[in-house]
Motif scaffolding. Structure first.
Motif, PDB file in Angstrom:
ATOM      1  N   PHE A 173     -20.180  25.585  62.399  1.00 53.83           N
ATOM      2  CA  PHE A 173     -19.318  26.016  61.287  1.00 53.83           C
ATOM      3  C   PHE A 173     -19.401  27.350  61.092  1.00 53.83           C
ATOM      4  N   PRO A 174     -18.152  28.031  60.780  1.00 51.90           N
ATOM      5  CA  PRO A 174     -18.011  29.639  61.129  1.00 51.90           C
ATOM      6  C   PRO A 174     -18.906  30.443  59.991  1.00 51.90           C
ATOM      7  N   ILE A 175     -20.258  30.174  59.802  1.00 47.81           N
ATOM      8  CA  ILE A 175     -20.976  30.970  58.981  1.00 47.81           C
ATOM      9  C   ILE A 175     -22.360  31.458  59.612  1.00 47.81           C
ATOM     10  N   GLU A 176     -22.596  32.810  59.170  1.00 53.64           N
ATOM     11  CA  GLU A 176     -24.069  33.239  59.564  1.00 53.64           C
ATOM     12  C   GLU A 176     -24.883  33.432  58.270  1.00 53.64           C
ATOM     13  N   PHE A 177     -26.217  33.424  58.393  1.00 49.92           N
ATOM     14  CA  PHE A 177     -27.048  33.337  57.195  1.00 49.92           C
ATOM     15  C   PHE A 177     -27.833  34.616  57.568  1.00 49.92           C
ATOM     16  N   PHE A 178     -28.079  35.342  56.284  1.00 50.44           N
ATOM     17  CA  PHE A 178     -29.013  36.367  56.205  1.00 50.44           C
ATOM     18  C   PHE A 178     -30.168  35.824  55.188  1.00 50.44           C
ATOM     19  N   PHE A 179     -31.325  36.067  55.497  1.00 51.21           N
ATOM     20  CA  PHE A 179     -32.422  35.512  54.821  1.00 51.21           C
ATOM     21  C   PHE A 179     -32.992  36.774  54.202  1.00 51.21           C
ATOM     22  N   ILE A 188     -13.078  39.355  48.745  1.00 54.20           N
ATOM     23  CA  ILE A 188     -13.109  39.058  49.917  1.00 54.20           C
ATOM     24  C   ILE A 188     -11.932  38.570  50.266  1.00 54.20           C
ATOM     25  N   SER A 189     -11.662  38.504  51.868  1.00 54.87           N
ATOM     26  CA  SER A 189     -10.411  38.395  52.511  1.00 54.87           C
ATOM     27  C   SER A 189      -9.823  36.801  52.334  1.00 54.87           C
ATOM     28  N   VAL A 190      -8.818  36.731  52.508  1.00 55.26           N
ATOM     29  CA  VAL A 190      -7.778  35.610  52.560  1.00 55.26           C
ATOM     30  C   VAL A 190      -8.466  34.395  53.488  1.00 55.26           C
ATOM     31  N   GLU A 191      -8.878  34.972  54.458  1.00 53.36           N
ATOM     32  CA  GLU A 191      -9.525  34.125  55.587  1.00 53.36           C
ATOM     33  C   GLU A 191     -10.853  33.492  55.273  1.00 53.36           C
ATOM     34  N   LYS A 192     -11.493  34.466  54.738  1.00 49.08           N
ATOM     35  CA  LYS A 192     -12.993  34.309  54.272  1.00 49.08           C
ATOM     36  C   LYS A 192     -12.882  32.931  52.964  1.00 49.08           C
ATOM     37  N   LYS A 193     -11.809  33.494  52.153  1.00 50.64           N
ATOM     38  CA  LYS A 193     -11.682  32.393  51.132  1.00 50.64           C
ATOM     39  C   LYS A 193     -11.490  31.095  51.652  1.00 50.64           C
ATOM     40  N   ASP A 194     -10.546  30.872  52.562  1.00 51.73           N
ATOM     41  CA  ASP A 194     -10.364  29.496  53.400  1.00 51.73           C
ATOM     42  C   ASP A 194     -11.615  28.736  53.943  1.00 51.73           C
ATOM     43  N   ILE A 195     -12.584  29.749  54.288  1.00 48.65           N
ATOM     44  CA  ILE A 195     -13.773  28.963  54.903  1.00 48.65           C
ATOM     45  C   ILE A 195     -14.562  28.623  53.567  1.00 48.65           C
TER      46      ILE A 195
END
Length: 286
Positions: A44-50, A190-197
């Motif tokens: 999935f196109p997601i990165e995590f910051f802890f 937030i960008s439109v592309e990231k809103k879709d995600i």
């Protein structure tokens, strides 16, 4: 990188566990290892910051992270420019004022002139102002519950889940000033592309929440009683009715809300339902 959604979550603790359990239940595979502060999902196109939970609203507001999972109490206290996108329904707790077990309390006015120790000064000061209370607020971080025993303050204002920590420190909860749960927050630009995600992620989260709040129910009943049972179990559109091998009997399948279960079950039995099975739903797409 522009098409990777950056999600900030608490690096340790109960909120962290709930957040990662939710993510994995959404079918997103991530392995952060021990002590790592960043990780990427493999599917999935997601990165995590802890991060520390107190830092998450600021990171999201500044655009370092696109979204974050954090307690609503932290969002309101930090007062950063972020949007609450969705309530997640776990890590429920309350922000409460507590006094010594022996203290009398008849309402907020009994706090006049007292010192109150807290890690949430903004929420506390808002409550005091709304109730016309003049109290001295002592802002401290961590171990708020020991403040009365060391003479720092007569009262505390802290997060409560079960109340056991207050009890073991000789305190009693007297006033709840804020109800909280985990929420998903987002950067306001937030960008439109990231809103879709985000929408794709929310679709998965909402499917899980719908499933958790409902049960799949199967039962046998006389065919003559179908209409009465249908009025009790409307289902998402209509219950499924399947003829059984025994003439004059049917199997009825439907979905029932968790909150209605025990009330409905008595009505179903009275309507002639037999062999009732109730099954958890893993995911539910509406």
């Amino acid at each position: 990188m522009n098409n990777i959604l950056r999600l900030a979550v608490q690096k340790s603790g109960r909120l962290s566990e709930g957040s990662m359990e939710l993510i994995k239940s959404c079918g997103i595979n991530v392995s952060n290892g021990i002590g790592k502060l960043k990780a990427k999902a493999s599917n999935f196109p997601i990165e995590f910051f802890f991060l520390r939970d107190d830092d998450i609203p600021g990171y999201v507001a500044d655009g370092v992270a696109d979204i974050g999972i954090v307690g609503e109490n932290v969002v309101v206290e930090k007062d950063k420019s972020v949007a609450i996108v969705h309530r997640l329904g776990f890590s429920r707790c309350r922000l409460s004022i507590a006094l010594a077990k022996s203290a009398n309390y008849n309402g907020p006015q009994d706090l006049n002139g007292k010192g109150i120790a807290t890690s949430y000064p903004k929420l506390l000061e808002k409550f005091l102002a709304e109730n016309g209370v003049n109290a001295e607020v002592h802002e401290i971080s961590g171990s708020v519950e020991i403040a009365p025993s060391i003479g720092l303050a007569e009262a505390v204002c802290d997060i409560v889940s079960s109340g056991s920590t207050l009890f073991t420190n000789g305190l009693k909860e007297v006033e709840t000033i804020f109800q909280s749960e985990a929420v998903l927050i987002a950067n306001e630009n937030i960008s439109v592309e990231k809103k879709d995600i985000i929408e794709k992620l929310l679709f998965r989260i909402k499917s899980l929440q719908q499933a958790k709040n409902n049960k799949y129910i199967l039962l046998n009943a006389p065919e003559s009683n179908v209409e009465e049972i249908k009025s009790i179990l409307p289902g998402m559109r209509s219950p499924t009715v399947v003829p059984l091998a025994n003439k004059g009997w049917v199997s009825i399948h439907s979905v029932i809300n968790e909150n209605d279960f025990w009330e409905k079950i008595e009505s179903l039995k009275a309507a002639g339902a037999e062999g009732i099975l109730v099954v958890p739903i893993e995911k539910m797409i509406l």
